[in-house]
Design a protein around this motif. Structure first.
Motif, mmCIF file in Angstrom:
data_model
loop_
_atom_site.group_PDB
_atom_site.id
_atom_site.type_symbol
_atom_site.label_atom_id
_atom_site.label_comp_id
_atom_site.label_asym_id
_atom_site.label_seq_id
_atom_site.Cartn_x
_atom_site.Cartn_y
_atom_site.Cartn_z
ATOM 1 N N PHE A 80 9.100 -37.021 6.999
ATOM 2 C CA PHE A 80 9.794 -37.033 8.291
ATOM 3 C C PHE A 80 9.613 -38.354 9.021
ATOM 4 O O PHE A 80 10.506 -38.792 9.747
ATOM 5 C CB PHE A 80 9.380 -35.833 9.144
ATOM 6 N N ARG A 81 8.463 -39.012 8.825
ATOM 7 C CA ARG A 81 8.276 -40.315 9.478
ATOM 8 C C ARG A 81 9.159 -41.373 8.819
ATOM 9 O O ARG A 81 9.672 -42.260 9.473
ATOM 10 C CB ARG A 81 6.815 -40.740 9.417
ATOM 11 N N ALA A 83 12.018 -40.719 7.503
ATOM 12 C CA ALA A 83 13.369 -40.445 7.994
ATOM 13 C C ALA A 83 13.580 -41.112 9.345
ATOM 14 O O ALA A 83 14.623 -41.704 9.609
ATOM 15 C CB ALA A 83 13.590 -38.938 8.092
ATOM 16 N N ARG A 84 12.554 -41.050 10.212
ATOM 17 C CA ARG A 84 12.703 -41.658 11.544
ATOM 18 C C ARG A 84 12.727 -43.172 11.468
ATOM 19 O O ARG A 84 13.252 -43.831 12.358
ATOM 20 C CB ARG A 84 11.563 -41.193 12.450
ATOM 21 N N GLU A 104 25.855 -28.085 13.681
ATOM 22 C CA GLU A 104 24.423 -27.957 13.958
ATOM 23 C C GLU A 104 23.580 -28.814 12.992
ATOM 24 O O GLU A 104 22.563 -29.378 13.388
ATOM 25 C CB GLU A 104 23.991 -26.481 13.864
ATOM 26 N N PHE A 107 23.747 -32.203 14.407
ATOM 27 C CA PHE A 107 22.996 -32.280 15.666
ATOM 28 C C PHE A 107 21.498 -32.396 15.391
ATOM 29 O O PHE A 107 20.811 -33.260 15.944
ATOM 30 C CB PHE A 107 23.307 -31.052 16.530
ATOM 31 N N ILE A 108 20.997 -31.510 14.526
ATOM 32 C CA ILE A 108 19.569 -31.528 14.201
ATOM 33 C C ILE A 108 19.161 -32.899 13.683
ATOM 34 O O ILE A 108 18.151 -33.480 14.109
ATOM 35 C CB ILE A 108 19.249 -30.464 13.130
ATOM 36 N N ALA A 109 19.980 -33.434 12.754
ATOM 37 C CA ALA A 109 19.628 -34.721 12.146
ATOM 38 C C ALA A 109 19.650 -35.824 13.192
ATOM 39 O O ALA A 109 18.749 -36.665 13.254
ATOM 40 C CB ALA A 109 20.579 -35.037 11.006
ATOM 41 N N ARG A 111 19.169 -35.608 16.382
ATOM 42 C CA ARG A 111 18.086 -35.432 17.335
ATOM 43 C C ARG A 111 16.734 -35.762 16.690
ATOM 44 O O ARG A 111 15.928 -36.515 17.225
ATOM 45 C CB ARG A 111 18.116 -33.974 17.798
ATOM 46 N N ALA A 112 16.528 -35.221 15.478
ATOM 47 C CA ALA A 112 15.202 -35.341 14.858
ATOM 48 C C ALA A 112 14.932 -36.752 14.366
ATOM 49 O O ALA A 112 13.789 -37.196 14.346
ATOM 50 C CB ALA A 112 15.075 -34.354 13.697
ATOM 51 N N ARG A 113 15.996 -37.456 13.959
ATOM 52 C CA ARG A 113 15.770 -38.772 13.399
ATOM 53 C C ARG A 113 15.593 -39.829 14.490
ATOM 54 O O ARG A 113 15.246 -40.971 14.209
ATOM 55 C CB ARG A 113 16.943 -39.152 12.493
ATOM 56 N N GLU A 122 12.362 -30.766 24.280
ATOM 57 C CA GLU A 122 13.022 -30.064 23.181
ATOM 58 C C GLU A 122 12.562 -28.608 23.065
ATOM 59 O O GLU A 122 13.192 -27.810 22.386
ATOM 60 C CB GLU A 122 12.754 -30.785 21.856
ATOM 61 N N ARG A 169 24.829 -35.488 7.169
ATOM 62 C CA ARG A 169 23.497 -35.316 7.754
ATOM 63 C C ARG A 169 22.636 -36.553 7.500
ATOM 64 O O ARG A 169 21.806 -36.928 8.326
ATOM 65 C CB ARG A 169 22.859 -34.083 7.109
ATOM 66 N N TYR B 505 15.330 -26.548 14.978
ATOM 67 C CA TYR B 505 14.406 -27.138 14.001
ATOM 68 C C TYR B 505 13.775 -26.045 13.144
ATOM 69 O O TYR B 505 13.640 -26.178 11.931
ATOM 70 C CB TYR B 505 13.284 -27.916 14.703
ATOM 71 N N GLU B 517 12.637 -31.832 6.523
ATOM 72 C CA GLU B 517 11.783 -33.012 6.631
ATOM 73 C C GLU B 517 12.576 -34.287 6.384
ATOM 74 O O GLU B 517 12.281 -35.331 6.957
ATOM 75 C CB GLU B 517 10.640 -32.918 5.610
#
Lengths: 258, 667
Positions: A80-81, A83-84, A104, A107-109, A111-113, A122, A169, B505, B517
């Motif tokens: 996940f790090r 990805a960011r 959705e 949206f998730i991607a 927001r999370a990235r 959140e 995504r 999430y 992830e």
């Protein structure tokens, strides 16, 4: 060892090896994807293509060697790090969220990235995209050709559309590099055309692409450069035609015949 | 040295009892692919039948044949034929919940059939328990101990022989991975699985009967705890290696023997650490062993041909019907509340108040299982933490009970967050086992202390005093209003989380951790958050429960409640807030209704059996029985009224797309 000079630009894989028990899945692989470049990663089944992508994405930890993105080491970071930091990917066996809609997913991607990570808000917000995110979602939906199915649950979509969802995504949030793991498998002719078009738009945005693909016409159509992997080693790289004419490559693909 | 041996040697036969069950678990896991929680219950059923038959004057050998050779395989056949075969190999949650339901229900069925009077265990099969047969390092070995060791050795030979029969073993493994794929190869995989289940059940029955003389009286709890302790031994062999499981069992027995010998009986080590050893060991192994983490990573190659899971009906029904149903639901709720406050008699008002309090606890399962997709088997422990903190503060420090409830909830929250940290890398079955180990750890090593769970005779908990209103004197109806307000606040809280970004999430993480992830979702943060919040809710509910009951004791929140809670909530619907409330209310209402039945039928066991049977439908209706019925009736209503809801459209789209395109990922 001294990292290669290219590493401060796009993605750079430096002498990565992966061993599962006694088996070497990758042996000292070097590979560079510059920003705005589409690199095809080809090779027979079992060559280690997905293993390499997993090392970049963080799903797998290499036994030795290192992975750099934009001048920073990705080693030791969880997926996940990465990805960011700008690594995006698709999966050979699709990994979508069946109950969520296409919108959705995006949206998730988005927001999370977002760089800088999660915010406390959140936990209690309304779970809706802000205007910037909405605009980006709309653009991405158009790009991958799913605007008319944006509010369908992904479980109701055929496999080809699911692959496009994964691609969308991956693209949202302006990644530095996209790792596409056989995105064309299971796609029909029209969806393949969409895929090729989408991939060709990425260099202009400065996005690098590492494309794992068995469909060689697709590779020759979209890739600037091709890297051939065979039993865990890079055996050739360069322009598509030149690489395919290479006797070593022909041997790897066709056995001893050539 | 002689002291060392005199402590260690008696540990060996005791360790053999762990080893017997551990080998049974390994055999079952390797042949059926299901980590069989029900194993302990299957063992208990045979042990109970055996004891009852001997009590009736039937000769030992005949009782053994009936209980072990006939009954146990028959039970295995039934479990396979009517339950586990119907669950897809990849549906870990369904397999787990079904096994938990069987685990909870089987002993209750036996007790309902034969009555729950104390059964004194019969003597060993063929040796005299009272006679000392030999001395090992000058430690006397009696008949019971000798027999246990002999039987363990015999079982090792049998199990090794079965698993060594590679042709059968291979076929069984294939049937476990994908029965459908094996069918395509022309093998009757259903017969293979039936045989595997019958064999494993035989093993359970054998273990059960062999263990009978170990305890003075026959109690299910002994078998349940033995199961978890044996699991620690089996975990030493990664649930795959019979020899290591055997060694692990004996080692565990010896360590316990040494510990009970060297620690003085009054020390903290003896009272606190000793009973916790197997559960601590299990927890440590689960967290540190990579192989155990991948326990259920089976993937059916044909899973791609399964239809997608249904979405909650409330999402798809037509807008008109949705409005009518929501209005009707609210009217019903208001009517129920008004009824409780006016004409409902006192004992029923108390029951419904308990239902409201249970709903709060059950909401914690909606969060952890419904939203994050993980099965937690320690929700009652979290409720206990909330209850004991609030009660101790109220009794010993004069803290108002409502303030204590909030502190208790926060305390449970902290424990939940801390407990989630070692569990971060675990999912599915290993995580469920870890939570069970934590629950047993609390039951055995924390709650029994009087500073924690209070004295065994119980802790008197006050009712809240709000201003001049004392909820103890104004009957339980004042408390009903209070509990209802707390429930409403909790429901709003859960709905906020469900709607927020973090809810999306969690949806993503539940569906595909890999995909989630890869887009930048931090799985650890989401997990810690949901566990902490869930533990907090359970703690709050537990504190209110304590205050409602006005007296609690350490056994009120033991692990069995955690199992029953999960079964009940899964029955009604784990994905929605409504499901939790329906679970809370129906849990107490069914029990109260059944209490009018005569004799042992009214004792509460029947309610558990009924819920367990309902939970078995989870495999076919993962959204819950109530949710499934809602869908059925909604679709009927839409047809009758000609409304043509959103559900039709989605079903059409799904069938149109699953036809040709969706034949699984292409390699």
């Amino acid at each position: 060892m001294d990292p290669l000079p290219e590493r401060d630009r796009g993605l750079s894989v430096v002498s990565v090896s992966v061993r599962f028990g006694g088996i070497a899945a990758l042996e000292g692989v070097d590979l560079v994807v510059d920003p705005g470049e589409i690199v095809g990663l080809v090779g027979p089944n079992g060559a280690g293509k997905t293993t390499l992508i997993n090392c970049v994405g963080g799903q797998l930890v290499q036994s030795s060697g290192s992975v750099w993105l934009g001048g920073e080491s990705l080693d030791g970071l969880p997926p996940f790090r990465r990805a960011r930091r700008g690594v995006a990917r698709t999966f050979q066996r699709i990994a979508v969220f069946p109950e969520l809609t296409v919108r959705e997913h995006l949206f998730i991607a988005a927001r999370a990235r977002r760089r800088g990570g999660a915010r406390w808000s959140e936990l209690v917000d309304r779970g809706r995209p802000d205007p910037d995110e909405s605009a980006e979602i709309a653009t991405t939906l158009e790009l991958v050709g799913l605007a008319d199915r944006a509010d369908a649950a992904v479980s109701t979509l055929p496999l080809g559309a699911c692959r496009l969802v994964e691609l969308g995504r991956a693209l949202i949030g302006r990644p530095t590099v996209v790792l596409a793991d056989e995105p064309s498998s299971g796609l029909d002719a029209r969806e393949r055309a969409t895929l090729a078009t989408v991939l060709r738009t990425l260099p202009a945005q400065g996005i690098g692409v590492l494309l794992v693909e068995h469909d060689l016409p697709m590779v020759s159509l979209v890739c600037d450069r091709v890297v051939v992997l065979h039993v865990g080693r890079v055996i050739a790289q360069g322009a598509f035609q030149a690489v395919m004419a290479d006797p070593a490559v022909r041997r790897a693909y066709l056995g001893q015949v050539a | 040295m002689s002291t060392f041996l005199s402590y260690a040697v008696p540990g060996i036969p005791f360790g053999c009892t762990y080893a017997i069950v551990a080998m049974g678990l390994v055999l079952t896991y390797r042949t059926t692919g299901v980590f069989n929680f029900a194993f302990g219950s299957q063992a208990f059923v045979s042990a109970f039948t055996y004891t009852v038959l001997i009590g009736e004057g039937i000769p030992t050998w005949l009782a053994f044949v009936i209980a072990v050779v006939v009954l146990a395989p028959a039970l295995g056949w039934v479990l396979d034929r009517f339950l586990f075969r119907r669950i897809a190999a990849t549906n870990t949650t369904a397999k787990l919940v079904s096994a938990v339901a069987v685990f909870v229900a089987l002993p209750q069925i036996v007790l309902l059939m034969f009555g729950s009077a104390t059964r004194f265990s019969p003597p060993p099969l063929f040796l005299d328990a009272g006679r000392v047969y030999l001395h090992l390092f000058s430690t006397p070995i009696n008949g019971l101990e000798l027999e246990t060791v002999i039987m363990t050795a015999a079982l090792v030979l049998v199990v090794s022989a079965v698993l060594g029969a590679s042709r059968f073993g291979l076929t069984v493994r294939a049937a476990v991975e994908s029965p459908r794929l094996l069918q395509l190869e022309g093998v009757r995989s259903d017969r293979v699985l039936s045989a595997a289940w019958m064999g494993s059940s035989l093993m359970a029955g054998l273990a059960g009967v062999l263990l009978v003389p170990q305890y003075p009286t026959l109690q299910f709890n002994n078998y349940a705890i033995l199961l978890v302790a044996a699991l620690a031994a089996a975990a030493l062999g990664n649930l795959a290696d019979v020899q290591l499981a055997l060694l692990g069992g004996i080692l565990l027995g010896v360590v316990e023997g040494l510990a009970s010998g060297y620690f003085s009986t009054s020390s903290v080590w003896h009272t606190g650490l000793l009973p916790a050893i197997p559960f601590l060991l299990l927890a440590i192994l689960l967290v540190t062993r990579g192989r155990l983490r991948a326990l259920e990573d089976t993937e059916d190659p044909l899973a791609g041909s399964d239809p997608p899971p249904p979405v909650p009906i409330a999402v798809t029904r037509s807008a008109e019907l949705d409005r009518v149903i929501k209005l009707g639901g609210r009217a019903l709720a208001v009517a129920a509340v008004v009824s409780v406050l006016t004409w409902v008699p006192g004992n029923w008002a108390f029951t419904l108040t308990a239902g409201v309090v249970y709903s709060i606890i059950f909401l914690s399962i909606t969060l952890v299982t419904g939203m994050s997709g993980q099965v937690s088997l320690c929700q009652a422990t979290f409720a206990g933490i909330g209850a004991f903190v609030a009660a101790q503060l109220a009794v010993h420090h004069g803290v108002p009970i409502l303030l204590g409830a909030v502190i208790g909830a926060l305390g449970a929250m902290v424990v939940g967050a801390l407990g989630a940290l070692p569990a971060l890398r675990l999912r599915g079955l290993p995580l469920a086992l870890l939570t069970l180990a934590l629950a047993l750890l609390a039951d055995n090593a924390v709650f029994p202390y009087s500073w924690a769970g209070g004295p065994a005779s119980g802790l008197n908990v006050p009712r809240p005093q709000i201003g001049s209103i004392n909820l103890a004197t104004t009957s339980s109806k004042g408390f009903f209003v209070l509990a209802l307000l707390v429930l409403i606040a909790c429901v709003i809280g859960v709905k906020v989380v469900q709607r927020a970004t973090v809810g999306r999430y969690l949806d993503a993480l539940r569906a595909s951790p890999l995909g989630a992830e890869s887009v930048g979702i931090n799985p650890s943060a989401a997990r810690v958050f949901v566990f902490a919040l869930s533990a907090g809710l359970a703690g709050l509910g537990g504190a209110l429960y304590a205050s409602l009951q006005q007296s609690i004791n350490p056994a009120d929140f033991n692990y069995q409640f955690s199992l029953v809670f999960v079964v009940v909530v899964v029955t009604t619907g784990v994905r929605t807030v409504e499901g939790a409330i329906q679970a809370g209310v129906s849990f107490v209402v069914v029990e109260q209704l059944l209490s009018y039945l005569p004799g042992r039928w009214g004792s509460g066991g029947l309610a558990i059996v009924l819920f367990a049977f309902a939970a078995l439908t989870y495999a076919r209706h993962p959204e819950g029985v109530v949710e499934f019925q809602k869908r059925l009736w909604t679709e009927r209503a839409e047809r009758w009224l000609g409304l043509g809801g959103r559900s039709d459209r989605i079903v059409e789209m799904a069938t149109a797309s699953t036809g040709t395109d969706r034949d699984g990922p292409v390699a």
